[in-house]
Design a protein around this motif. Structure first.
Motif, short mmCIF file in Angstrom:
data_model
loop_
_atom_site.label_atom_id
_atom_site.label_comp_id
_atom_site.label_asym_id
_atom_site.label_seq_id
_atom_site.Cartn_x
_atom_site.Cartn_y
_atom_site.Cartn_z
N LEU A 34 0.82 -1.21 0.00
CA LEU A 34 0.00 0.00 0.00
C LEU A 34 0.86 1.26 0.00
O LEU A 34 0.55 2.23 -0.69
N MET A 35 1.94 1.24 0.77
CA MET A 35 2.82 2.40 0.81
C MET A 35 3.51 2.63 -0.53
O MET A 35 3.64 3.77 -0.98
N GLU A 36 3.93 1.56 -1.19
CA GLU A 36 4.55 1.70 -2.51
C GLU A 36 3.55 2.21 -3.54
O GLU A 36 3.89 3.05 -4.37
N GLU A 37 2.33 1.73 -3.46
CA GLU A 37 1.28 2.20 -4.38
C GLU A 37 1.00 3.68 -4.16
O GLU A 37 0.86 4.44 -5.12
N ASP A 38 0.95 4.07 -2.90
CA ASP A 38 0.72 5.48 -2.58
C ASP A 38 1.86 6.34 -3.09
O ASP A 38 1.64 7.43 -3.62
N LYS A 39 3.09 5.86 -2.94
CA LYS A 39 4.26 6.60 -3.42
C LYS A 39 4.20 6.78 -4.94
O LYS A 39 4.48 7.85 -5.46
N ASP A 41 1.52 6.81 -6.78
CA ASP A 41 0.46 7.77 -7.07
C ASP A 41 0.94 9.20 -6.86
O ASP A 41 0.60 10.11 -7.64
N ASP A 42 1.75 9.42 -5.83
CA ASP A 42 2.27 10.76 -5.54
C ASP A 42 3.25 11.22 -6.62
O ASP A 42 3.36 12.41 -6.89
#
Length: 44
Positions: A34-39, A41-42
């Motif tokens: 989830l953190m990698e996906e969020d990164k 997206d950013d």
């Protein structure tokens, strides 16, 4: 400390009320994903 992982007992696969090492690794892998996906997206 996160005794029940990042997602509570979601990964308590054997239903014993405790998160063992394998279940904790699934919990951590999901969190990191989830953190990698969020990164990603950013960065877009």
């Amino acid at each position: 400390m996160l005794d029940n992982g990042f997602f509570g007992n979601l990964f308590d696969l054997n239903g014993d009320g405790e998160i063992d090492a394998l279940e904790r690794s699934f919990d951590l892998a999901a969190f990191v994903g989830l953190m990698e996906e969020d990164k990603e997206d950013d960065e877009e």
